[in-house]
Design a protein around this motif. Structure first.
Motif, mmCIF file in Angstrom:
data_model
loop_
_atom_site.group_PDB
_atom_site.id
_atom_site.type_symbol
_atom_site.label_atom_id
_atom_site.label_comp_id
_atom_site.label_asym_id
_atom_site.label_seq_id
_atom_site.Cartn_x
_atom_site.Cartn_y
_atom_site.Cartn_z
ATOM 1 N N LYS A 1 0.083 0.975 -8.400
ATOM 2 C CA LYS A 1 -0.660 -0.215 -8.018
ATOM 3 C C LYS A 1 -0.217 -1.400 -8.878
ATOM 4 O O LYS A 1 0.292 -1.214 -9.981
ATOM 5 C CB LYS A 1 -2.164 0.032 -8.184
ATOM 6 N N PRO A 2 -0.389 -2.622 -8.385
ATOM 7 C CA PRO A 2 -0.022 -3.798 -9.187
ATOM 8 C C PRO A 2 -0.799 -3.825 -10.502
ATOM 9 O O PRO A 2 -1.973 -3.457 -10.550
ATOM 10 C CB PRO A 2 -0.419 -4.974 -8.285
ATOM 11 N N GLU A 3 -0.130 -4.254 -11.549
ATOM 12 C CA GLU A 3 -0.788 -4.407 -12.836
ATOM 13 C C GLU A 3 -1.531 -5.731 -12.879
ATOM 14 O O GLU A 3 -1.297 -6.621 -12.053
ATOM 15 C CB GLU A 3 0.252 -4.330 -13.964
ATOM 16 N N ALA A 4 -2.417 -5.853 -13.840
ATOM 17 C CA ALA A 4 -3.208 -7.077 -13.969
ATOM 18 C C ALA A 4 -2.292 -8.287 -14.141
ATOM 19 O O ALA A 4 -1.373 -8.272 -14.960
ATOM 20 C CB ALA A 4 -4.148 -6.949 -15.171
ATOM 21 N N GLY A 5 -2.509 -9.302 -13.321
ATOM 22 C CA GLY A 5 -1.710 -10.523 -13.405
ATOM 23 C C GLY A 5 -0.392 -10.472 -12.667
ATOM 24 O O GLY A 5 0.334 -11.464 -12.611
ATOM 25 N N GLU A 6 -0.068 -9.326 -12.086
ATOM 26 C CA GLU A 6 1.194 -9.164 -11.368
ATOM 27 C C GLU A 6 1.051 -9.664 -9.933
ATOM 28 O O GLU A 6 0.047 -9.409 -9.273
ATOM 29 C CB GLU A 6 1.585 -7.693 -11.362
ATOM 30 N N THR A 7 2.039 -10.415 -9.467
ATOM 31 C CA THR A 7 2.013 -10.919 -8.098
ATOM 32 C C THR A 7 2.457 -9.824 -7.141
ATOM 33 O O THR A 7 3.614 -9.399 -7.162
ATOM 34 C CB THR A 7 2.924 -12.145 -7.942
ATOM 35 N N PHE A 8 1.529 -9.377 -6.309
ATOM 36 C CA PHE A 8 1.811 -8.289 -5.383
ATOM 37 C C PHE A 8 2.436 -8.824 -4.096
ATOM 38 O O PHE A 8 2.029 -9.853 -3.574
ATOM 39 C CB PHE A 8 0.522 -7.543 -5.048
ATOM 40 N N VAL A 9 3.462 -8.113 -3.609
ATOM 41 C CA VAL A 9 4.116 -8.467 -2.349
ATOM 42 C C VAL A 9 4.082 -7.244 -1.449
ATOM 43 O O VAL A 9 4.498 -6.156 -1.855
ATOM 44 C CB VAL A 9 5.585 -8.903 -2.578
ATOM 45 N N LYS A 10 3.578 -7.398 -0.233
ATOM 46 C CA LYS A 10 3.525 -6.286 0.706
ATOM 47 C C LYS A 10 4.942 -5.782 1.002
ATOM 48 O O LYS A 10 5.898 -6.557 1.016
ATOM 49 C CB LYS A 10 2.842 -6.698 2.011
ATOM 50 N N TYR A 11 5.031 -4.498 1.279
ATOM 51 C CA TYR A 11 6.332 -3.886 1.530
ATOM 52 C C TYR A 11 7.073 -4.584 2.675
ATOM 53 O O TYR A 11 8.274 -4.864 2.575
ATOM 54 C CB TYR A 11 6.160 -2.406 1.858
ATOM 55 N N SER A 12 6.371 -4.890 3.736
ATOM 56 C CA SER A 12 7.007 -5.529 4.897
ATOM 57 C C SER A 12 7.606 -6.881 4.526
ATOM 58 O O SER A 12 8.668 -7.262 5.027
ATOM 59 C CB SER A 12 6.002 -5.687 6.038
ATOM 60 N N GLU A 13 6.950 -7.604 3.637
ATOM 61 C CA GLU A 13 7.468 -8.903 3.187
ATOM 62 C C GLU A 13 8.630 -8.714 2.224
ATOM 63 O O GLU A 13 9.629 -9.436 2.275
ATOM 64 C CB GLU A 13 6.349 -9.713 2.518
ATOM 65 N N TRP A 14 8.478 -7.729 1.338
ATOM 66 C CA TRP A 14 9.531 -7.454 0.351
ATOM 67 C C TRP A 14 10.837 -7.083 1.047
ATOM 68 O O TRP A 14 11.916 -7.515 0.641
ATOM 69 C CB TRP A 14 9.067 -6.322 -0.559
ATOM 70 N N MET A 15 10.754 -6.331 2.130
ATOM 71 C CA MET A 15 11.941 -5.879 2.830
ATOM 72 C C MET A 15 12.664 -7.004 3.571
ATOM 73 O O MET A 15 13.846 -6.887 3.878
ATOM 74 C CB MET A 15 11.582 -4.759 3.812
ATOM 75 N N LYS A 16 11.975 -8.086 3.859
ATOM 76 C CA LYS A 16 12.612 -9.204 4.564
ATOM 77 C C LYS A 16 13.743 -9.823 3.742
ATOM 78 O O LYS A 16 14.690 -10.372 4.303
ATOM 79 C CB LYS A 16 11.571 -10.267 4.917
ATOM 80 N N SER A 17 13.625 -9.728 2.426
ATOM 81 C CA SER A 17 14.669 -10.302 1.559
ATOM 82 C C SER A 17 15.466 -9.206 0.847
ATOM 83 O O SER A 17 16.136 -9.470 -0.152
ATOM 84 C CB SER A 17 14.050 -11.245 0.526
ATOM 85 N N TYR A 18 15.399 -7.983 1.394
ATOM 86 C CA TYR A 18 16.092 -6.864 0.754
ATOM 87 C C TYR A 18 17.603 -7.088 0.718
ATOM 88 O O TYR A 18 18.211 -7.522 1.694
ATOM 89 C CB TYR A 18 15.818 -5.548 1.494
ATOM 90 N N LYS A 19 18.221 -6.763 -0.398
ATOM 91 C CA LYS A 19 19.681 -6.710 -0.519
ATOM 92 C C LYS A 19 20.026 -5.866 -1.737
ATOM 93 O O LYS A 19 19.218 -5.741 -2.668
ATOM 94 C CB LYS A 19 20.297 -8.099 -0.641
ATOM 95 N N PRO A 20 21.202 -5.252 -1.747
ATOM 96 C CA PRO A 20 21.608 -4.458 -2.912
ATOM 97 C C PRO A 20 21.658 -5.325 -4.169
ATOM 98 O O PRO A 20 21.906 -6.540 -4.100
ATOM 99 C CB PRO A 20 23.008 -3.967 -2.534
ATOM 100 N N LEU A 21 21.442 -4.712 -5.318
ATOM 101 C CA LEU A 21 21.551 -5.443 -6.576
ATOM 102 C C LEU A 21 23.013 -5.721 -6.899
ATOM 103 O O LEU A 21 23.348 -6.790 -7.398
ATOM 104 C CB LEU A 21 20.899 -4.637 -7.711
#
Length: 225
Positions: free
Chosen positions: A152-172
Motif C-alpha cells: 500500500k502507499p506509504e504516508a505522504g506518497e503520491t499514489f497512481v492507479k495501475y491503469s494510469e501508471w501503465m499509460k506511460s510505461y517504458k523500459p528503464l
C-alpha cells in the motif's frame, strides 16, 4: 574495498557491480548486484551461489544464441514487450492472453526464460532480462515494476492507479552487450567463484569458532557449519 564491476561497453560509464568486498564474500551469503550509470538500480539482493549461477548460465545461453524472444514478446515494430507483459502478469491482468510453454521444468509464461533478476517492487527494484534479438545480439533490458503491486502507499506518497501508471510505461534501459564483453564477464565470474570458494574454505568452522561466528560474537561452534 575490493569491488567487482562488469562493464557494459568500452566507455566504462555503465556497469553491473557487486556491491560487496569480494575478499569477504562466502558462497551462501547474500550479495547485492546493481546497475550503475546515469541512474543506479538495485537488481537483486540474494544468495551468492544462486545469483552467480543464474548470471553465468544465462550469459552462456545468450552467447550461443539460445535466448531468442518468443514472437508473443515482440511488437510489430520488433521491440520487446517483456517488461510490459511482466507488469500485466504481476497484476493478474490479461494473463489468459499471455503465452505459456514448458520452460525450466514446468509450464510457465514464456518470458520467464529471459528473467535474469526478479525483484519485489518499485522503480529502484526493477526486473532485469537477458535475451537475443533477431540478429543474435545479446540484449540486457531493465524494466520498472508497478510500485504498489504488493504494498500500500506509504504516508505522504503520491499514489497512481495501475491503469494510469501503465499509460506511460517504458523500459528503464535497453543495452546491447557484445559477445566479447559477455565472454569477459564469464571470465570474471569464474575468477570470482574461485575467490569465493577460497573465502568459504578460509572461514569454514573449525570447531573452535569460525570467523562467521566470531563476527556475531559467538564462541565455540554454534553455527553448525
Amino acid at each position: 574495498m575490493n569491488l567487482l564491476k562488469f562493464y557494459i561497453n568500452s566507455s566504462e560509464k555503465e556497469f553491473i557491480s557487486i556491491d560487496e568486498d569480494i575478499s569477504e564474500i562466502t558462497l551462501f551469503e547474500n550479495i547485492k548486484i546493481n546497475f550503475e550509470g546515469v541512474n543506479k538500480y538495485i537488481l537483486i539482493n540474494d544468495c551468492f551461489d544462486y545469483t552467480i549461477d543464474v548470471l553465468k548460465n544465462m550469459l552462456k545461453e545468450a552467447i550461443n544464441n539460445k535466448l531468442p524472444l518468443h514472437k508473443s514478446l515482440i511488437n510489430k515494430n520488433k521491440n520487446s514487450l517483456i517488461g510490459y507483459q511482466w507488469s500485466q502478469y504481476l497484476q493478474k491482468r490479461k494473463r489468459k492472453s499471455l503465452v505459456y510453454d514448458r520452460t525450466r521444468g514446468g509450464i510457465q509464461w514464456v518470458g520467464y526464460l529471459h528473467n535474469l533478476f526478479e525483484t519485489s517492487h518499485g522503480i529502484d527494484r526493477p526486473a532485469s532480462w537477458l535475451y537475443n534479438d533477431e540478429h543474435g545480439n545479446i540484449i540486457l533490458e531493465i524494466t520498472p515494476v508497478y510500485p504498489w503491486f504488493s504494498s500500500k502507499p506509504e504516508a505522504g506518497e503520491t499514489f497512481v492507479k495501475y491503469s494510469e501508471w501503465m499509460k506511460s510505461y517504458k523500459p528503464l534501459l535497453i543495452r546491447t552487450i557484445s559477445k566479447e564483453t559477455a565472454q569477459q564477464w564469464l571470465k570474471q565470474i569464474d575468477e570470482l567463484i574461485e575467490v569465493v570458494k577460497a573465502n568459504d574454505e578460509r572461514t569454514k568452522c573449525t570447531g573452535l569458532g569460525c570467523l562467521h561466528c566470531a563476527k556475531e560474537g559467538k564462541t565455540g561452534c554454534p553455527c553448525g557449519s
